[in-house]
Enzyme design. Structure first.
Site, PDB file in Angstrom:
ATOM      1  CG  HIS A  53      35.493  -5.362 -74.707  1.00  9.27           C
ATOM      2  ND1 HIS A  53      35.643  -6.253 -73.675  1.00  9.27           N
ATOM      3  CD2 HIS A  53      36.670  -4.692 -74.789  1.00  9.27           C
ATOM      4  CE1 HIS A  53      36.859  -6.130 -73.159  1.00  9.27           C
ATOM      5  NE2 HIS A  53      37.509  -5.188 -73.825  1.00  9.27           N
ATOM      6  CD  GLU A  54      37.727  -2.302 -77.644  1.00 17.02           C
ATOM      7  OE1 GLU A  54      38.241  -1.339 -77.040  1.00 17.02           O
ATOM      8  OE2 GLU A  54      38.162  -3.472 -77.562  1.00 17.02           O
ATOM      9  CD  GLU A  89      39.613  -5.792 -70.514  1.00 15.70           C
ATOM     10  OE1 GLU A  89      40.089  -4.750 -71.019  1.00 15.70           O
ATOM     11  OE2 GLU A  89      39.164  -6.736 -71.195  1.00 15.70           O
ATOM     12  CG  HIS A  93      37.864  -0.363 -72.888  1.00 14.72           C
ATOM     13  ND1 HIS A  93      38.494  -0.481 -71.672  1.00 14.72           N
ATOM     14  CD2 HIS A  93      38.023  -1.568 -73.513  1.00 14.72           C
ATOM     15  CE1 HIS A  93      39.020  -1.711 -71.555  1.00 14.72           C
ATOM     16  NE2 HIS A  93      38.739  -2.393 -72.659  1.00 14.72           N
TER      17      HIS A  93
HETATM   18 MG    MG Z   1      39.584  -4.406 -73.303  1.00 15.88          MG
END
Ligand code: MG
Length: 502
Positions: free
Chosen positions: A266-267, A296, A270
């Site tokens: 997830h990160e 996101e 980003h």
């Molecule tokens: Mg996030």
């Protein structure tokens, strides 16, 4: 052209100050010893004061007004880049000057008190400890909306901070489209009789191997370790001081494999956004995503659409079992895939699966709008929360700690933030559909371990542009149409029909 040069210099210095604030904040969350907190609060407040003064002073406003009259600036700030830069600067200045300094201080003080009382209230699972401070914050946010200005509802002014250009009415319309289908899909899954074995994921997984596996996946995604690093922190986050220095964090639980694994992916999503910004945007307001939802979308695309997919694990599962032979040696790929896509109603948003997650957001959105519009008061929140939980997920928490007190956002005064999680999810499905149209062999490539083509496409189409275009326009440029929640519905319905044999 002098005005443009003045403007750019002022913006670059402002960006430097903001990067220093981010670095102090990163350090506080990762490395700082506990007793450093007192001095750190002063350091941050001083720098934030300087940044606010520079954003609102006449030097910047004069340069901005003159540059607006001139239109184009020096290369590369012509055409779309000039328009985007002036728009983003104007937006930041307007929001800052509309809020009186004394109000900003009052809000900061109220937030820090509310954050403290929220901590105590959550630990004791006692809403009454938080209620007074929350009521004060809601009142301040209503006042903030009045200062900022709005047409339809005060919530518009708050939402616009996180998702520029998005309105409450448009968000509500999108959420309504996904509400009943999500409830229906959840029901069908519960009736399928297929029960994943989640125990697979809660065995003992030593930290070192988890950490190493996460780095291997980041590497394959195209994370540049010369321009970034990963550390640990209690709450995972991504921050960036330039595209060449992007920091992500994760947390490792030895008895809960998905936490670090999917947190890292997830990160990482980003981080790829930040590393992919065009270098010429560095130190300007364009060196960021146009909205939280768009940011996101990248983390969710990697974590869920890619990272929880069958093709992904076709390549990675043999590597995971090699890292954890005792734990996973006898677990089939199919059982593992089902376990990491376990759908069930749960109390805690951050632990929710792809199907129920948006129901948690719909609940918060409806409560927030009612609070800000004055249809609901803070003391009625726990009851309203539980009623909506029953309605949407069919379960009611026994303790407020597992209900209305679970999230930190409201204690920061961050009303209007939650919907960006679902908007990001919807963007991600629409963007992934466009990716599949461009690369019909997408799944075969992922199954072979090739992820770099995804990063390259996202970089070219989304990341490099930063905030040049607003989210809606960027989405239209990438996918050919405005936000359309049908892509998400198709995606989850197909995926979970296959997994649960519906
Ligand atoms: Mg996030």
């Amino acid at each position: 052209m002098t005005a443009w040069n003045d403007l750019l210099q002022l913006l670059q210095e402002l960006a430097d100050i903001q990067a220093a604030i981010s670095l102090l904040d990163w350090d506080q969350q990762t490395k700082m010893p506990p007793k450093g907190a007192g001095a750190r609060a002063y350091q941050l407040a001083t720098l934030q004061g300087i940044a606010h003064e520079r954003l609102t002073n006449s030097a910047l406003r004069t340069a901005l007004e003159t540059a607006e009259r001139e239109g184009n600036g020096p290369l590369p700030f012509t055409g779309g880049l000039a328009t985007g830069l002036l728009r983003e600067t104007r937006r930041a200045v307007e929001r800052a000057v509309k809020l009186p300094t004394v109000f900003v201080k009052e809000l900061a003080g109220a937030s820090s008190r509310a954050f403290e009382s929220w901590h105590r209230a959550r630990a004791a699972s006692q809403f009454s400890l938080f209620q007074g401070d929350l009521a004060r914050l809601v009142d301040l946010k209503r006042r903030e909306a009045a200062y900022i200005g709005y047409v339809a509802t005060p919530y518009d002014a708050l939402l616009d901070e996180y998702e520029p250009g998005q309105t409450t009415a448009a968000t509500a319309a999108v959420l309504v489209r996904i509400r009943q289908p999500a409830v229906d899909l959840l029901t069908a899954i519960r009736q399928s009789g297929r029960e994943p074995n989640r125990g697979i994921l809660t065995q003992h997984f030593p930290t070192d191997q988890q950490w190493k596996f996460g780095l291997d996946v980041l590497q394959a995604m195209g994370f540049d370790f010369e321009s970034g690093r990963q550390d640990t922190s209690p709450h995972p986050f991504t921050t960036s001081f330039s595209p060449a220095d992007v920091r992500i964090t994760t947390r490792v639980y030895e008895n809960e494999l998905p936490v670090a694994l999917f947190g890292t992916i997830h990160e990482g999503g980003h981080a790829l956004y930040e590393q992919g910004l065009a270098p010429e945007l560095t130190r300007t307001p364009l060196a960021s995503s146009p909205s939280l939802g768009m940011h996101e979308s990248q983390s969710r695309l990697w974590e869920n659409v890619v990272g929880r997919s069958a093709p992904f694990w076709h390549h990675w599962y043999p590597r995971l079992t090699a890292a954890f032979p005792a734990q996973l040696g006898n677990v089939s790929e199919e059982d593992f895939l089902l376990a990491i896509n376990h759908v069930r109603p749960s109390f805690i948003r951050v632990e929710a699966d792809e199907v129920t997650y948006n129901l948690h957001i719909i609940l918060r959105f409806e409560l927030e709008v009612a609070l800000i519009e004055g249809a609901l008061e803070a003391n009625d929140l726990p009851d309203a929360w539980n009623q909506k939980m029953a309605e949407l997920l069919g379960i009611v928490p026994e303790r407020d700690a597992d209900g209305v007190l679970q999230d930190v956002h409201w204690s920061y005064g961050s009303f209007g933030y939650f919907p960006t999680y679902t908007l990001g999810t919807l963007y991600s499905a629409q963007i992934a559909a466009a990716l599949r149209r461009i690369f019909p062999d997408c799944e075969e490539r992922i199954a072979r371990g090739d992820l770099l083509f995804i990063r390259e496409w996202l970089r070219e189409r989304i990341h490099r542009h930063g905030a040049t275009y607003q989210a809606e326009e960027l989405l239209r440029r990438v996918t050919g149409e405005p936000l359309n929640p049908q892509y998400f519905l198709d995606y989850v319905q197909q995926k979970y029909a296959l997994l649960y044999g519906l």
